[in-house]
Design a protein around this motif. Structure first.
Motif, PDB file in Angstrom:
ATOM      1  N   LYS A  93       3.446  37.221  35.505  1.00 52.64           N
ATOM      2  CA  LYS A  93       4.373  36.796  36.550  1.00 52.64           C
ATOM      3  C   LYS A  93       5.308  35.687  36.042  1.00 52.64           C
ATOM      4  CE  LYS A  93       1.280  37.816  40.431  1.00 52.64           C
ATOM      5  NZ  LYS A  93       0.467  37.210  41.497  1.00 52.64           N
ATOM      6  N   ASN A  94       4.738  34.733  35.313  1.00 55.62           N
ATOM      7  CA  ASN A  94       5.547  33.630  34.794  1.00 55.62           C
ATOM      8  C   ASN A  94       6.552  34.102  33.756  1.00 55.62           C
ATOM      9  OD1 ASN A  94       4.393  31.723  36.443  1.00 55.62           O
ATOM     10  ND2 ASN A  94       2.972  30.958  34.903  1.00 55.62           N
TER      11      ASN A  94
ATOM     12  N   PRO B 154      11.992  33.739  31.900  1.00 55.39           N
ATOM     13  CA  PRO B 154      12.210  34.446  30.637  1.00 55.39           C
ATOM     14  C   PRO B 154      12.609  33.461  29.539  1.00 55.39           C
ATOM     15  CG  PRO B 154      14.055  34.805  32.136  1.00 55.39           C
ATOM     16  CD  PRO B 154      13.002  34.034  32.904  1.00 55.39           C
ATOM     17  N   PRO B 155      12.330  33.815  28.293  1.00 55.33           N
ATOM     18  CA  PRO B 155      12.721  32.929  27.197  1.00 55.33           C
ATOM     19  C   PRO B 155      14.253  32.835  27.108  1.00 55.33           C
ATOM     20  CG  PRO B 155      11.798  34.977  26.344  1.00 55.33           C
ATOM     21  CD  PRO B 155      11.648  35.003  27.823  1.00 55.33           C
ATOM     22  N   PRO B 156      14.744  31.712  26.628  1.00 49.73           N
ATOM     23  CA  PRO B 156      16.197  31.581  26.513  1.00 49.73           C
ATOM     24  C   PRO B 156      16.744  32.572  25.490  1.00 49.73           C
ATOM     25  CG  PRO B 156      15.086  29.659  25.579  1.00 49.73           C
ATOM     26  CD  PRO B 156      14.032  30.538  26.176  1.00 49.73           C
TER      27      PRO B 156
END
Length: 101
Positions: A92-93, A98-100
């Motif tokens: 969920k996280n 999301p990663p940059p």
């Protein structure tokens, strides 16, 4: 985790503590123990919090153990697999954060 849960079940059963281990009581105890953990870091600089003296580190380890014990017992009483719940939360996280690029 199962081994810890089973050891805690045995420990509590030997003392007839299960009747006190309601979700309400366990979450309250968990909160108290988490606050005791916080006390060890209150007013510490980031550097100090990363470089604990051996005696302080042992005290922090005891508080981490208390938090883990109450969290494990709470999950057990509610029938929640904490490892599965953590894995699901990571998924969920990952969607939420999301990663940059």
């Amino acid at each position: 985790m199962t081994t810890l849960r089973d050891a805690l079940r045995d420990f509590c059963a030997a003392r007839d503590w299960h009747r006190y281990h309601t979700p309400k009581n366990l979450v309250m105890a968990l909160s108290v123990e988490a606050a005791e953990l916080v006390e060890h870091f209150q007013w510490a600089t980031p550097e100090e919090s990363l470089a604990l003296a051996p005696e302080k580190r042992a005290e922090v380890a005891d508080e981490i153990a208390d938090v883990l014990i109450y969290l494990t017992e709470l999950a057990d009483v509610l029938g929640i697999d904490p490892i599965a719940a953590a894995r699901e939360k990571i998924v969920k996280n990952a969607v939420k954060y999301p990663p940059p690029l």
